[in-house]
Design a protein around this motif. Sequence first.
Motif, PDB file in Angstrom:
ATOM      1  N   PRO A  15      -4.398  -9.753 -11.219  1.00  0.00           N
ATOM      2  CA  PRO A  15      -4.707  -9.715  -9.787  1.00  0.00           C
ATOM      3  C   PRO A  15      -4.331  -8.383  -9.149  1.00  0.00           C
ATOM      4  O   PRO A  15      -3.412  -7.695  -9.598  1.00  0.00           O
ATOM      5  N   LEU A  16      -5.070  -8.045  -8.096  1.00  0.00           N
ATOM      6  CA  LEU A  16      -4.744  -6.922  -7.224  1.00  0.00           C
ATOM      7  C   LEU A  16      -4.669  -7.495  -5.816  1.00  0.00           C
ATOM      8  O   LEU A  16      -5.687  -7.812  -5.207  1.00  0.00           O
ATOM      9  N   GLY A  17      -3.465  -7.662  -5.312  1.00  0.00           N
ATOM     10  CA  GLY A  17      -3.283  -8.252  -3.995  1.00  0.00           C
ATOM     11  C   GLY A  17      -3.666  -7.282  -2.888  1.00  0.00           C
ATOM     12  O   GLY A  17      -3.163  -6.153  -2.842  1.00  0.00           O
ATOM     13  N   VAL A  18      -4.542  -7.715  -2.006  1.00  0.00           N
ATOM     14  CA  VAL A  18      -5.025  -6.878  -0.905  1.00  0.00           C
ATOM     15  C   VAL A  18      -4.507  -7.441   0.415  1.00  0.00           C
ATOM     16  O   VAL A  18      -4.582  -8.651   0.661  1.00  0.00           O
ATOM     17  N   GLY A  19      -3.996  -6.568   1.260  1.00  0.00           N
ATOM     18  CA  GLY A  19      -3.615  -6.924   2.619  1.00  0.00           C
ATOM     19  C   GLY A  19      -4.397  -6.062   3.589  1.00  0.00           C
ATOM     20  O   GLY A  19      -4.500  -4.843   3.391  1.00  0.00           O
ATOM     21  N   MET A  20      -4.978  -6.660   4.608  1.00  0.00           N
ATOM     22  CA  MET A  20      -5.826  -5.922   5.550  1.00  0.00           C
ATOM     23  C   MET A  20      -5.220  -5.946   6.951  1.00  0.00           C
ATOM     24  O   MET A  20      -4.773  -6.990   7.426  1.00  0.00           O
ATOM     25  N   VAL A  21      -5.244  -4.802   7.619  1.00  0.00           N
ATOM     26  CA  VAL A  21      -4.761  -4.696   8.995  1.00  0.00           C
ATOM     27  C   VAL A  21      -5.980  -4.518   9.896  1.00  0.00           C
ATOM     28  O   VAL A  21      -6.708  -3.536   9.779  1.00  0.00           O
ATOM     29  N   GLY A  22      -6.199  -5.490  10.808  1.00  0.00           N
ATOM     30  CA  GLY A  22      -7.374  -5.469  11.672  1.00  0.00           C
ATOM     31  C   GLY A  22      -8.437  -6.416  11.152  1.00  0.00           C
ATOM     32  O   GLY A  22      -8.648  -6.514   9.934  1.00  0.00           O
ATOM     33  N   TYR A  23      -9.106  -7.133  12.075  1.00  0.00           N
ATOM     34  CA  TYR A  23     -10.067  -8.147  11.633  1.00  0.00           C
ATOM     35  C   TYR A  23     -11.301  -8.215  12.527  1.00  0.00           C
ATOM     36  O   TYR A  23     -12.022  -9.201  12.499  1.00  0.00           O
ATOM     37  N   ASP A  75       2.650  -8.442  12.174  1.00  0.00           N
ATOM     38  CA  ASP A  75       3.323  -7.136  12.114  1.00  0.00           C
ATOM     39  C   ASP A  75       2.865  -6.439  10.838  1.00  0.00           C
ATOM     40  O   ASP A  75       3.075  -6.950   9.727  1.00  0.00           O
ATOM     41  N   TRP A  76       2.227  -5.277  10.986  1.00  0.00           N
ATOM     42  CA  TRP A  76       1.713  -4.602   9.801  1.00  0.00           C
ATOM     43  C   TRP A  76       2.833  -4.172   8.854  1.00  0.00           C
ATOM     44  O   TRP A  76       2.624  -4.054   7.647  1.00  0.00           O
ATOM     45  N   ARG A  77       4.015  -3.976   9.388  1.00  0.00           N
ATOM     46  CA  ARG A  77       5.145  -3.626   8.508  1.00  0.00           C
ATOM     47  C   ARG A  77       5.490  -4.789   7.586  1.00  0.00           C
ATOM     48  O   ARG A  77       5.826  -4.592   6.409  1.00  0.00           O
ATOM     49  N   THR A  92      -8.069  -0.627  11.641  1.00  0.00           N
ATOM     50  CA  THR A  92      -7.628  -0.564  13.033  1.00  0.00           C
ATOM     51  C   THR A  92      -8.249   0.645  13.731  1.00  0.00           C
ATOM     52  O   THR A  92      -8.837   1.513  13.080  1.00  0.00           O
ATOM     53  N   PRO A  93      -8.123   0.756  15.073  1.00  0.00           N
ATOM     54  CA  PRO A  93      -8.523   1.994  15.756  1.00  0.00           C
ATOM     55  C   PRO A  93      -7.778   3.199  15.195  1.00  0.00           C
ATOM     56  O   PRO A  93      -6.665   3.080  14.637  1.00  0.00           O
ATOM     57  N   GLY A  94      -8.364   4.375  15.378  1.00  0.00           N
ATOM     58  CA  GLY A  94      -7.861   5.583  14.740  1.00  0.00           C
ATOM     59  C   GLY A  94      -6.462   5.988  15.119  1.00  0.00           C
ATOM     60  O   GLY A  94      -5.792   6.688  14.350  1.00  0.00           O
ATOM     61  N   GLU A 114     -10.235   3.104   6.954  1.00  0.00           N
ATOM     62  CA  GLU A 114     -11.540   3.316   7.575  1.00  0.00           C
ATOM     63  C   GLU A 114     -11.654   4.735   8.124  1.00  0.00           C
ATOM     64  O   GLU A 114     -10.666   5.382   8.466  1.00  0.00           O
ATOM     65  N   LYS A 115     -12.907   5.168   8.261  1.00  0.00           N
ATOM     66  CA  LYS A 115     -13.165   6.492   8.806  1.00  0.00           C
ATOM     67  C   LYS A 115     -13.160   6.434  10.334  1.00  0.00           C
ATOM     68  O   LYS A 115     -13.310   5.346  10.908  1.00  0.00           O
ATOM     69  N   PRO A 116     -13.050   7.582  11.046  1.00  0.00           N
ATOM     70  CA  PRO A 116     -12.541   8.826  10.465  1.00  0.00           C
ATOM     71  C   PRO A 116     -11.084   8.658  10.067  1.00  0.00           C
ATOM     72  O   PRO A 116     -10.407   7.745  10.553  1.00  0.00           O
ATOM     73  N   LEU A 117     -10.605   9.510   9.189  1.00  0.00           N
ATOM     74  CA  LEU A 117      -9.276   9.334   8.617  1.00  0.00           C
ATOM     75  C   LEU A 117      -8.213   9.207   9.695  1.00  0.00           C
ATOM     76  O   LEU A 117      -7.294   8.397   9.574  1.00  0.00           O
ATOM     77  N   ALA A 118      -8.321  10.012  10.757  1.00  0.00           N
ATOM     78  CA  ALA A 118      -7.301  10.020  11.807  1.00  0.00           C
ATOM     79  C   ALA A 118      -7.946  10.458  13.118  1.00  0.00           C
ATOM     80  O   ALA A 118      -9.161  10.641  13.200  1.00  0.00           O
ATOM     81  N   ASN A 119      -7.110  10.626  14.140  1.00  0.00           N
ATOM     82  CA  ASN A 119      -7.609  11.124  15.428  1.00  0.00           C
ATOM     83  C   ASN A 119      -7.415  12.618  15.596  1.00  0.00           C
ATOM     84  O   ASN A 119      -8.035  13.229  16.470  1.00  0.00           O
ATOM     85  N   THR A 120      -6.553  13.220  14.774  1.00  0.00           N
ATOM     86  CA  THR A 120      -6.291  14.653  14.870  1.00  0.00           C
ATOM     87  C   THR A 120      -6.163  15.245  13.474  1.00  0.00           C
ATOM     88  O   THR A 120      -5.893  14.531  12.495  1.00  0.00           O
ATOM     89  N   VAL A 121      -6.318  16.560  13.400  1.00  0.00           N
ATOM     90  CA  VAL A 121      -6.141  17.250  12.119  1.00  0.00           C
ATOM     91  C   VAL A 121      -4.707  17.116  11.641  1.00  0.00           C
ATOM     92  O   VAL A 121      -4.457  16.907  10.441  1.00  0.00           O
ATOM     93  N   ALA A 122      -3.731  17.206  12.563  1.00  0.00           N
ATOM     94  CA  ALA A 122      -2.327  17.102  12.164  1.00  0.00           C
ATOM     95  C   ALA A 122      -2.040  15.754  11.514  1.00  0.00           C
ATOM     96  O   ALA A 122      -1.347  15.670  10.487  1.00  0.00           O
ATOM     97  N   GLU A 123      -2.571  14.673  12.091  1.00  0.00           N
ATOM     98  CA  GLU A 123      -2.388  13.348  11.494  1.00  0.00           C
ATOM     99  C   GLU A 123      -3.058  13.276  10.125  1.00  0.00           C
ATOM    100  O   GLU A 123      -2.483  12.729   9.173  1.00  0.00           O
TER     101      GLU A 123
END
Length: 396
Positions: A15-23, A75-77, A92-94, A114-123
């Motif tokens: 098995p490969l257990g998958v957990g998803m954040v956002g639905y 809680d995603w943590r 989730t949102p970026g 999910e794309k885009p990877l982030a909201n900023t280049v630094a992130e």
Amino acid sequence: MSYDTTTPAPAVAPPLGVGMVGYAFMGQAHSQGWRTVGRVFDLPLSPAMAAVCGRDPEAVRTAAAKLGWAAAETDWRALIARPDVQLVDICTPGDSHAEIAVAALEAGKHVLCEKPLANTVAEAEAMAEAARAARARGQVAMVGFNYRRTPALALARRMVGEGRVGTLRHVRVTYLQDWLVDPDFPLAWRLRKEAAGSGALGDLGAHAIDLAQHLAGAPLTGVSAQTETFVRERPLPDGGALGPVTVDDAALFTGRLESGALASFEVSRVAAGRKNALRVELNGTAGSLAFDLERLNELEFHDHATDAAEAGFRRILVTEQEHPYLEAWWPPGHGLGYEHTFVHQARDLVRAVAAGTEPEPSFADGLQVQRVLAAVEESAEKNSVWTPVPVSPDTV
């Protein structure tokens, strides 16, 4: 009628257990991929939908039951900490991508974001660095540019690589929608820069940029751009007052690829009559390829060596078992749909996890797209001035 029960059952993949954040929309699409992939493709690991996470306890429990997840978290943590989760899928949102992805990678999990990877280049840089460190520990991280997994576009990439269009001269991408034509459409999170990063540019333009670079096999090295917000205030979600729209409604930009080819892009969420109109065309010295998402089982090809009396674009019906991803699906002529791209995405990621290989597109590829998005915004703010795009050696 009797059956021979002495034949041993086929071996069950670990098995490969998958957990998803956002639905929401993307979470539903990703769930479809995870539910289906092991029933269609033979895989080295068996995806198990361990848990889904959302902030509203009742809503996330309802989503878990509807979408096929075994458990729900708020809680995603806590989701990352679950021992039955080896891969974290971020839908989730970026504005939360970087925090969740970095934490998951540091906790020893594989990541799909999910794309885009982030909201900023630094992130995005922080995420790419975390992914590089995780690779040394045997983890993988992938960005969800699902349109790469459309069989017709995967075939186009193969044909470009085989030299069927010769030296590439032009790449042309348009991605048009109309869901923001109505000025009374409420001020959703996608219309707020702090949550979404940008508007049509990040939402649609990220796909366009990724496809252009992927199909061409070369990164963009510079852009000149214009953006516009046509409706600058919209009703707040709770009704009554208006709030400011802080992202673009549309973007136009030109670019140059590292190979020397020229590229043009148009993305809009206010193009009346266009629902999800993604169109791609590549023109080379030996031929051209064209794709329309609204006819996603077809690819158009022009072979420029054909005699002029018979030359022109011809339709390739991309439903043969020899075509990408189609060895496990239906007989020829039985087309696939949008949701199948997420099944193919899950297939490729599971195989990369099992093999310990870098998946495509990687976080480094996602960072390169983010750099193009930032250059487009910078160019538009400076009256369309030509703006270089830094290129990393480990992308495209």
